[in-house]
Design a protein around this motif. Structure first.
Motif, PDB file in Angstrom:
ATOM      1  N   TYR A  21      12.566  54.814  76.382  1.00 23.58           N
ATOM      2  CA  TYR A  21      11.430  54.256  75.629  1.00 23.58           C
ATOM      3  C   TYR A  21      10.176  55.110  75.843  1.00 23.58           C
ATOM      4  O   TYR A  21       9.439  55.386  74.898  1.00 23.58           O
ATOM      5  N   ARG A  22       9.949  55.531  77.061  1.00 23.79           N
ATOM      6  CA  ARG A  22       8.779  56.356  77.371  1.00 23.79           C
ATOM      7  C   ARG A  22       8.795  57.669  76.587  1.00 23.79           C
ATOM      8  O   ARG A  22       7.770  58.124  76.088  1.00 23.79           O
ATOM      9  N   ASP A  23       9.988  58.254  76.449  1.00 16.04           N
ATOM     10  CA  ASP A  23      10.129  59.545  75.779  1.00 16.04           C
ATOM     11  C   ASP A  23      10.416  59.422  74.286  1.00 16.04           C
ATOM     12  O   ASP A  23      10.704  60.424  73.630  1.00 16.04           O
ATOM     13  N   ASN A  24      10.334  58.207  73.735  1.00 14.58           N
ATOM     14  CA  ASN A  24      10.593  57.954  72.309  1.00 14.58           C
ATOM     15  C   ASN A  24      11.964  58.456  71.884  1.00 14.58           C
ATOM     16  O   ASN A  24      12.108  59.105  70.849  1.00 14.58           O
ATOM     17  N   LYS A  25      12.964  58.148  72.690  1.00 10.65           N
ATOM     18  CA  LYS A  25      14.327  58.583  72.392  1.00 10.65           C
ATOM     19  C   LYS A  25      15.264  57.398  72.200  1.00 10.65           C
ATOM     20  O   LYS A  25      16.424  57.458  72.563  1.00 10.65           O
ATOM     21  N   ILE A  76       7.962  55.441  63.872  1.00  9.02           N
ATOM     22  CA  ILE A  76       7.451  54.480  64.840  1.00  9.02           C
ATOM     23  C   ILE A  76       7.279  55.230  66.157  1.00  9.02           C
ATOM     24  O   ILE A  76       8.199  55.893  66.619  1.00  9.02           O
ATOM     25  N   HIS A  77       6.099  55.136  66.714  1.00  7.99           N
ATOM     26  CA  HIS A  77       5.814  55.799  67.994  1.00  7.99           C
ATOM     27  C   HIS A  77       5.637  54.729  69.062  1.00  7.99           C
ATOM     28  O   HIS A  77       4.848  53.799  68.901  1.00  7.99           O
ATOM     29  N   ILE A  78       6.406  54.852  70.129  1.00  7.10           N
ATOM     30  CA  ILE A  78       6.281  53.943  71.264  1.00  7.10           C
ATOM     31  C   ILE A  78       5.302  54.578  72.245  1.00  7.10           C
ATOM     32  O   ILE A  78       5.535  55.681  72.723  1.00  7.10           O
ATOM     33  N   LYS A  79       4.223  53.891  72.514  1.00 14.31           N
ATOM     34  CA  LYS A  79       3.139  54.441  73.325  1.00 14.31           C
ATOM     35  C   LYS A  79       3.262  54.080  74.806  1.00 14.31           C
ATOM     36  O   LYS A  79       2.276  53.919  75.501  1.00 14.31           O
ATOM     37  N   LEU A  80       4.493  53.981  75.283  1.00 19.46           N
ATOM     38  CA  LEU A  80       4.719  53.581  76.666  1.00 19.46           C
ATOM     39  C   LEU A  80       4.152  54.591  77.651  1.00 19.46           C
ATOM     40  O   LEU A  80       3.540  54.206  78.649  1.00 19.46           O
ATOM     41  N   ASP A  81       4.327  55.865  77.377  1.00 20.03           N
ATOM     42  CA  ASP A  81       3.810  56.900  78.277  1.00 20.03           C
ATOM     43  C   ASP A  81       2.295  56.774  78.445  1.00 20.03           C
ATOM     44  O   ASP A  81       1.777  56.815  79.557  1.00 20.03           O
ATOM     45  N   GLU A  82       1.597  56.578  77.336  1.00 23.84           N
ATOM     46  CA  GLU A  82       0.143  56.443  77.384  1.00 23.84           C
ATOM     47  C   GLU A  82      -0.271  55.195  78.180  1.00 23.84           C
ATOM     48  O   GLU A  82      -1.210  55.243  78.972  1.00 23.84           O
ATOM     49  N   MET A  86       1.479  53.670  80.501  1.00 25.21           N
ATOM     50  CA  MET A  86       1.795  53.864  81.917  1.00 25.21           C
ATOM     51  C   MET A  86       0.715  54.694  82.596  1.00 25.21           C
ATOM     52  O   MET A  86       0.303  54.383  83.710  1.00 25.21           O
ATOM     53  N   LYS A  87       0.257  55.735  81.925  1.00 26.85           N
ATOM     54  CA  LYS A  87      -0.811  56.574  82.492  1.00 26.85           C
ATOM     55  C   LYS A  87      -2.107  55.771  82.614  1.00 26.85           C
ATOM     56  O   LYS A  87      -2.796  55.840  83.633  1.00 26.85           O
ATOM     57  N   LYS A  88      -2.431  55.010  81.573  1.00 27.29           N
ATOM     58  CA  LYS A  88      -3.663  54.213  81.570  1.00 27.29           C
ATOM     59  C   LYS A  88      -3.663  53.198  82.709  1.00 27.29           C
ATOM     60  O   LYS A  88      -4.688  52.963  83.349  1.00 27.29           O
ATOM     61  N   ASN A  89      -2.502  52.597  82.970  1.00 29.85           N
ATOM     62  CA  ASN A  89      -2.379  51.582  84.014  1.00 29.85           C
ATOM     63  C   ASN A  89      -1.973  52.157  85.364  1.00 29.85           C
ATOM     64  O   ASN A  89      -1.788  51.410  86.322  1.00 29.85           O
ATOM     65  N   ASN A  90      -1.821  53.482  85.400  1.00 31.52           N
ATOM     66  CA  ASN A  90      -1.440  54.171  86.641  1.00 31.52           C
ATOM     67  C   ASN A  90      -0.200  53.522  87.278  1.00 31.52           C
ATOM     68  O   ASN A  90      -0.227  53.125  88.450  1.00 31.52           O
ATOM     69  N   ILE A  91       0.857  53.415  86.478  1.00 27.47           N
ATOM     70  CA  ILE A  91       2.086  52.769  86.950  1.00 27.47           C
ATOM     71  C   ILE A  91       3.263  53.735  86.788  1.00 27.47           C
ATOM     72  O   ILE A  91       3.383  54.409  85.760  1.00 27.47           O
ATOM     73  N   SER A  92       4.095  53.796  87.776  1.00 25.46           N
ATOM     74  CA  SER A  92       5.255  54.687  87.764  1.00 25.46           C
ATOM     75  C   SER A  92       6.442  54.015  87.068  1.00 25.46           C
ATOM     76  O   SER A  92       6.460  52.793  86.873  1.00 25.46           O
ATOM     77  N   CYS A 132       5.615  44.325  77.324  1.00 18.57           N
ATOM     78  CA  CYS A 132       4.301  43.705  77.105  1.00 18.57           C
ATOM     79  C   CYS A 132       3.931  42.794  78.269  1.00 18.57           C
ATOM     80  O   CYS A 132       2.785  42.797  78.718  1.00 18.57           O
ATOM     81  N   TYR A 133       4.891  42.050  78.763  1.00 16.40           N
ATOM     82  CA  TYR A 133       4.644  41.163  79.900  1.00 16.40           C
ATOM     83  C   TYR A 133       4.286  41.970  81.145  1.00 16.40           C
ATOM     84  O   TYR A 133       3.289  41.687  81.819  1.00 16.40           O
ATOM     85  N   ALA A 134       5.093  42.983  81.438  1.00 17.75           N
ATOM     86  CA  ALA A 134       4.901  43.777  82.662  1.00 17.75           C
ATOM     87  C   ALA A 134       3.609  44.580  82.629  1.00 17.75           C
ATOM     88  O   ALA A 134       2.981  44.802  83.660  1.00 17.75           O
ATOM     89  N   LEU A 135       3.197  45.021  81.439  1.00 20.43           N
ATOM     90  CA  LEU A 135       1.982  45.829  81.308  1.00 20.43           C
ATOM     91  C   LEU A 135       0.767  45.008  80.897  1.00 20.43           C
ATOM     92  O   LEU A 135      -0.324  45.544  80.745  1.00 20.43           O
ATOM     93  N   ASP A 136       0.982  43.694  80.669  1.00 22.31           N
ATOM     94  CA  ASP A 136      -0.087  42.799  80.237  1.00 22.31           C
ATOM     95  C   ASP A 136      -0.806  43.373  79.018  1.00 22.31           C
ATOM     96  O   ASP A 136      -2.020  43.588  79.022  1.00 22.31           O
ATOM     97  N   CYS A 137      -0.003  43.657  77.977  1.00 22.30           N
ATOM     98  CA  CYS A 137      -0.577  44.240  76.757  1.00 22.30           C
ATOM     99  C   CYS A 137      -0.032  43.520  75.528  1.00 22.30           C
ATOM    100  O   CYS A 137       0.872  42.686  75.630  1.00 22.30           O
ATOM    101  N   LYS A 138      -0.590  43.843  74.389  1.00 21.23           N
ATOM    102  CA  LYS A 138      -0.134  43.307  73.120  1.00 21.23           C
ATOM    103  C   LYS A 138       0.858  44.290  72.505  1.00 21.23           C
ATOM    104  O   LYS A 138       0.846  45.476  72.825  1.00 21.23           O
TER     105      LYS A 138
END
Length: 76
Positions: free
Chosen positions: A41-45, A9-15, A17-23, A58-64
């Motif tokens: 979570y960002r580093d898949n650890k 399972i890959h958590i795509k949080l890093d991608e 965050m970059k797409k939404n330009n959020i720190s 999902c709420y904070a990033l407005d994503c599915k």
């Protein structure tokens, strides 16, 4: 999360965050989470995924959910 026999399972949080330009700091504020937890979570650890954490992200990033996690089948 790795279990080669069944895939990963890959958590795509890093991608996301970059797409939404959020720190990490801004996402921590929006999701009301600790930066250390977000970094894991960002580093898949993370060994076990918390559904409440996924809902917050999902709420904070407005994503599915499918935008956030991906199943990668085993090779071969």
């Amino acid at each position: 999360m790795k279990d080669i026999e069944f895939g990963t399972i890959h958590i795509k949080l890093d991608e996301l965050m970059k797409k939404n330009n959020i720190s990490v700091n801004k996402l921590a504020f929006r999701s009301e989470m600790q930066r250390t937890q977000l970094k894991a979570y960002r580093d898949n650890k993370v060994g076990r995924v918390d559904l409440a954490v996924l809902a917050r992200l999902c709420y904070a990033l407005d994503c599915k959910i499918e935008d956030l996690i991906e199943y990668i089948p085993p090779e071969g």
